[in-house]
Design an enzyme around this catalytic site. Structure first.
Site, PDB file in Angstrom:
ATOM      1  N   HIS A   1      -5.880 -33.406  17.270  1.00 13.12           N
ATOM      2  CA  HIS A   1      -4.810 -34.266  17.768  1.00 13.12           C
ATOM      3  C   HIS A   1      -3.671 -33.465  18.361  1.00 13.12           C
ATOM      4  O   HIS A   1      -2.574 -33.993  18.547  1.00 13.12           O
ATOM      5  CB  HIS A   1      -4.332 -35.183  16.639  1.00 13.12           C
ATOM      6  CG  HIS A   1      -5.436 -36.066  16.134  1.00 13.12           C
ATOM      7  ND1 HIS A   1      -5.729 -37.292  16.692  1.00 13.12           N
ATOM      8  CD2 HIS A   1      -6.378 -35.849  15.185  1.00 13.12           C
ATOM      9  CE1 HIS A   1      -6.777 -37.811  16.074  1.00 13.12           C
ATOM     10  NE2 HIS A   1      -7.203 -36.955  15.157  1.00 13.12           N
TER      11      HIS A   1
ATOM     12  N   GLY B   1      -4.913  -1.936   4.881  1.00 18.77           N
ATOM     13  CA  GLY B   1      -4.126  -3.075   4.389  1.00 18.77           C
ATOM     14  C   GLY B   1      -4.804  -4.403   4.658  1.00 18.77           C
ATOM     15  O   GLY B   1      -4.880  -5.276   3.786  1.00 18.77           O
TER      16      GLY B   1
ATOM     17  N   LYS C   1       0.837  -1.191   0.000  1.00 15.79           N
ATOM     18  CA  LYS C   1       0.000   0.000   0.000  1.00 15.79           C
ATOM     19  C   LYS C   1       0.882   1.255   0.000  1.00 15.79           C
ATOM     20  O   LYS C   1       0.696   2.160  -0.796  1.00 15.79           O
ATOM     21  CB  LYS C   1      -0.914  -0.031   1.232  1.00 15.79           C
ATOM     22  CG  LYS C   1      -1.837   1.151   1.324  1.00 15.79           C
ATOM     23  CD  LYS C   1      -2.811   1.015   2.487  1.00 15.79           C
ATOM     24  CE  LYS C   1      -3.555   2.318   2.695  1.00 15.79           C
ATOM     25  NZ  LYS C   1      -4.472   2.284   3.817  1.00 15.79           N
TER      26      LYS C   1
ATOM     27  N   GLU D   1      -4.978  -6.790  14.555  1.00 19.82           N
ATOM     28  CA  GLU D   1      -4.469  -5.457  14.194  1.00 19.82           C
ATOM     29  C   GLU D   1      -5.625  -4.448  14.278  1.00 19.82           C
ATOM     30  O   GLU D   1      -5.427  -3.279  14.552  1.00 19.82           O
ATOM     31  CB  GLU D   1      -3.852  -5.469  12.786  1.00 19.82           C
ATOM     32  CG  GLU D   1      -2.767  -4.419  12.618  1.00 19.82           C
ATOM     33  CD  GLU D   1      -2.030  -4.479  11.294  1.00 19.82           C
ATOM     34  OE1 GLU D   1      -2.662  -4.289  10.252  1.00 19.82           O
ATOM     35  OE2 GLU D   1      -0.802  -4.701  11.289  1.00 19.82           O
TER      36      GLU D   1
HETATM   37  O1  F6P Z   1       3.161  -2.920   9.786  1.00 21.02           O
HETATM   38  C1  F6P Z   1       1.821  -3.172   9.637  1.00 21.02           C
HETATM   39  C2  F6P Z   1       1.339  -2.857   8.256  1.00 21.02           C
HETATM   40  O2  F6P Z   1       1.281  -1.476   8.089  1.00 21.02           O
HETATM   41  C3  F6P Z   1       0.002  -3.509   7.980  1.00 21.02           C
HETATM   42  O3  F6P Z   1      -1.060  -2.782   8.470  1.00 21.02           O
HETATM   43  C4  F6P Z   1       0.039  -3.655   6.505  1.00 21.02           C
HETATM   44  O4  F6P Z   1      -0.907  -4.579   6.039  1.00 21.02           O
HETATM   45  C5  F6P Z   1       1.466  -4.104   6.304  1.00 21.02           C
HETATM   46  O5  F6P Z   1       2.201  -3.383   7.258  1.00 21.02           O
HETATM   47  C6  F6P Z   1       2.038  -3.895   4.938  1.00 21.02           C
HETATM   48  O6  F6P Z   1       1.977  -2.559   4.543  1.00 21.02           O
HETATM   49  P1  F6P Z   1       2.166  -2.140   3.034  1.00 21.02           P
HETATM   50  O7  F6P Z   1       1.098  -2.761   2.223  1.00 21.02           O
HETATM   51  O8  F6P Z   1       2.121  -0.649   3.019  1.00 21.02           O
HETATM   52  O9  F6P Z   1       3.515  -2.649   2.588  1.00 21.02           O
END
Ligand code: F6P
Length: 545
Positions: free
Chosen positions: A387, A270, A208, A356
Site C-alpha cells: 500500500h 561487526g 566490538k 557495508e
Molecule cells: O562504523 C561502522 C562500524 O564499524 C560497523 O562496522 C560496526 O558494526 C559498528 O560501527 C559498531 O562498531 P563497534 O561494535 O566496534 O562499536
C-alpha cells in the site's frame, strides 16, 4: 589461485551476449514454453523452499552464471573462508563467523589454533549468566530482580540484536522488557529509560572496539542515569553493567569488571556478529536453548553452502541472480519483502550486512572495479509495502528484483489472517511476473484512454523463500543464507566484503566539528563555505553564536 579480472572472464562475455537475447524474453514466454518451470527452478534444502522460477533466466543463464562462479574461484574462496585464511585482506584478518555456530566437536583453525572450544566457552558463560538473570538469581544492587535489559550498541552491535529480538519475540521471556539504544541522539536513550527503574535495569554495552563514539557516549549517560537513581553508589555498576567486546582494556577503563565481559574475536566482523556474544540480549530474551537452536540453524546453512553443488546451492544461486540483474540488467536495488510482522527489522539488518559488505569501488588488490558492485537493499514487511511503494515495482520504469519471504505457519493463528497474508505473497509474485496485457484490460470493458494506465507489463523478477515457521533455527538459516549470498556476490566482484573503510571519513570530520559546536567562543572554522555557514547558523539557532 589468481583469477582473471571479472570482465576478462570467458563467462562474462558469454553472459553479455546471452543477456542481449534474454532481455527481450518475457516470463510469460518462459513459463509457456516450459510447463514444469515452477517445479524445476526450485531448490529445497535445510528447510527452505527457494523458488527462483520467476526470474528472467533459462537453463543456459544458469549454466553461464555457474561458469562465472567457477571462473571467479568461488569454490576455492569458500574453502579459504572455512579454513581461516586471511581473506579480509585490507585488514589482514580471517573471516570466521562460521566458527560461531560450529558444533562443540568441530575443528576450525585460526593461526593454527582450534577456535571452537573458545567459542563454546563463551557460549557457556553466556548461558550461565542468562540462566541466573532469567531465574532472578542475579539481582540488582538493591537486591531487586532485573526486569529490564537495555542493549547499547550501534551498527552490527545493534541491528542484529534488535532484529533477532523482534523476530523471536514470540519465544521471548514476556515478563522482561528489552530495549535497544543506538543513536547518539539523546532522545534514543531518554525514551528508552523514561519509565524504567534503575534498580531493575541491566545495561549490555555491546561494542566490538569499545571506542565507538555513539556507544561510549550512551554508555556514559547510562552510567550517570544509573548512579543518579542509586544514590551515586559506584559499586552498583558491577550488578547493572555487562560488556560485550573484543577489547578488554577499554572495557576495564570504562569501569566494567572484565569478569562481567563476554568476549569475541577480531575474526568476527561487526555485521556478522549477532550469533557471537553480541547476541547476549537475544539469549537473555529467548533463553540458552533457543539461542543454541538458532545457532544450529545457522550451521545447517553453513554446511549447505560449503558442500552443496552450485546448481543446488541456495546462497550461491541467490548471489548469482543478484549479479545477473546488477551487472547485466543494470538493476540498482533489491527489495526484501518479508511477509511476517516479526521480521519488521530484517530489511534494516540486511542493509548493513549487504551494503557495508559490498559497497566497494576497488577490488581486493586495490584496482578500480570498472563495473557495478553492491546493489541497494531495502524493504518493508508485507502487506504494508503493497500500500505504499509496490506501485513503482509494478508499473515504474525501474527494474527491481524482489525477495519475498514467507512462512506457512504463524505463531499467531487468528481467524483467516495467515491465509490472507500468504495469498498476498503469491498474488504479488504472480502479478509481477505475468502482469496484465492491454488486451486483457480492454476485454474487461476498460475505455481505450484508460488502458495504458491499467495495463501491467509484468516480467518483474522475484525469488520466493518459503519456510514452515519463523523459529529460532529458521532465523539462523535465513541470516546465514543472506550472509553467504553476500559472500558469493563479493567473490564475483573480487572485492573485500569484510572491511568498511568508507565509514571512517565522516567519523573523523564529526570529531573535529563537535568542539566547534560546543565551544562558547566563536570557533575559527576551516571547512568549505557551506559547512562553515551551517555550523554558524546552527550555533545561532541554539543560542550559542
Ligand atoms: O562504523 C561502522 C562500524 O564499524 C560497523 O562496522 C560496526 O558494526 C559498528 O560501527 C559498531 O562498531 P563497534 O561494535 O566496534 O562499536
Amino acid at each position: 589461485m589468481s583469477v582473471p579480472a571479472l570482465r576478462l572472464r570467458p563467462a562474462w562475455a558469454l553472459l553479455k551476449q546471452h543477456h542481449r537475447k534474454m532481455r527481450r524474453v518475457h516470463l510469460r514466454q518462459l513459463f509457456a514454453k516450459d510447463r514444469d518451470r515452477g517445479e524445476r527452478f526450485v531448490v529445497e534444502d535445510a528447510g527452505i523452499y527457494f523458488d527462483y522460477s520467476k526470474n528472467r533466466i533459462n537453463g543456459e543463464t544458469l549454466q553461464l552464471l555457474i561458469q562465472l562462479a567457477r571462473e571467479s574461484g568461488l569454490r576455492e574462496r569458500i574453502d579459504a573462508m572455512f579454513r581461516g585464511d586471511k581473506i579480509n585482506t585490507s585488514e589482514k584478518r580471517s573471516v570466521l563467523h562460521v566458527a560461531l555456530r560450529a558444533p562443540r566437536d568441530a575443528t576450525i583453525l585460526h593461526d593454527g589454533r582450534n577456535v571452537v572450544p573458545e567459542v563454546h566457552a563463551v557460549l557457556d558463560r553466556m548461558a550461565d549468566f542468562a540462566n541466573r538473570l532469567r531465574s532472578g538469581d542475579w539481582k540488582g544492587h538493591t537486591g531487586r530482580r532485573i526486569r529490564n535489559v537495555i542493549n547499547i550498541g550501534i551498527g552490527g552491535s545493534d541491528l542484529g540484536p534488535v532484529m533477532a529480538y523482534e523476530a523471536l519475540r514470540h519465544y521471548s521471556e514476556r515478563s522482561m522488557t528489552f530495549r535497544f539504544v543506538s543513536n547518539v541522539d539523546g532522545t534514543d536513550f531518554a525514551e528508552a529509560v523514561r519509565d524504567l527503574d534503575p534498580g531493575e535495569t541491566l545495561f549490555i554495552v555491546s561494542s566490538k572496539t569499545f571506542t565507538t563514539l555513539e556507544t561510549m557516549t550512551n554508555a556514559a549517560t547510562a552510567r550517570d542515569w544509573l548512579l543518579a537513581g542509586l544514590e551515586g553508589d559506584a559499586t552498583a555498576i558491577a550488578k547493572h553493567f555487562v560488556a560485550v567486546s573484543t577489547n578488554a582494556g577499554e572495557v576495564a577503563k570504562f569501569g566494567i569488571d572484565t569478569a562481567n565481559m563476554f568476549g569475541f574475536w577480531d575474526w568476527v566482523g561487526g555485521r556478522y556478529s549477532m550469533d557471537s556474544a553480541i547476541g547476549l540480549s537475544t539469549m537473555l530474551a529467548i533463553g540458552p536453548d533457543d539461542f543454541r537452536a538458532m545457532l544450529e540453524g545457522f550451521h545447517q546453512m553453513d554446511e549447505h553452502f560449503r558442500t552443496a553443488p552450485f546448481e543446488r546451492n541456495l546462497p550461491v544461486l541467490m548471489g548469482l541472480l543478484s549479479v545477473w540483474y546488477n551487472n547485466f540488467f543494470g538493476a540498482q536495488t533489491v527489495a526484501v519483502l518479508p511477509y511476517e510482522q516479526y521480521l519488521k527489522r530484517f530489511p534494516a539488518y540486511l542493509q548493513q550486512l549487504t551494503m557495508e559488505s559490498n559497497g566497494k569501488q576497488v577490488t581486493a588488490d586495490g584496482r578500480a572495479v570498472g563495473y557495478d558492485t553492491g546493489p541497494i537493499y531495502w524493504g518493508e514487511p508485507g502487506t504494508n509495502g503493497q500500500h505504499s511503494f509496490y506501485q513503482l515495482i509494478h508499473q515504474g520504469t525501474r527494474l527491481i528484483p524482489c525477495d519475498f519471504i514467507a512462512f506457512a505457519r504463524t505463531a499467531n493463528p487468528l481467524g483467516r489472517h495467515q491465509d490472507m497474508l500468504l495469498a498476498n505473497v503469491f498474488a504479488q509474485t504472480e502479478a509481477l511476473a505475468f502482469g496484465k496485457t492491454a488486451r486483457q484490460v480492454k476485454a474487461e470493458g476498460t475505455p481505450d484512454w484508460l488502458v495504458p494506465h491499467r495495463r501491467f507489463e509484468g516480467n518483474r523478477p522475484t525469488n520466493t523463500i518459503l519456510l514452515e515457521a519463523l523459529t529460532p533455527a529458521a532465523l539462523g538459516k535465513l541470516v546465514a543464507l543472506y550472509e553467504h549470498s553476500v559472500f558469493t556476490q563479493g567473490t564475483i566482484w573480487q572485492i573485500d566484503s569484510f572491511d568498511q573503510w568508507g565509514v571512517e571519513l565522516g567519523k573523523a570530520l564529526a570529531r573535529r566539528i563537535i568542539p566547534e559546536l560546543e565551544s562558547t567562543a566563536d570557533p575559527e572554522l576551516g571547512h568549505d563555505s557551506s559547512t562553515n555557514a551551517l555550523i554558524r547558523r546552527c550555533r545561532k539557532l541554539k543560542g550559542s553564536g
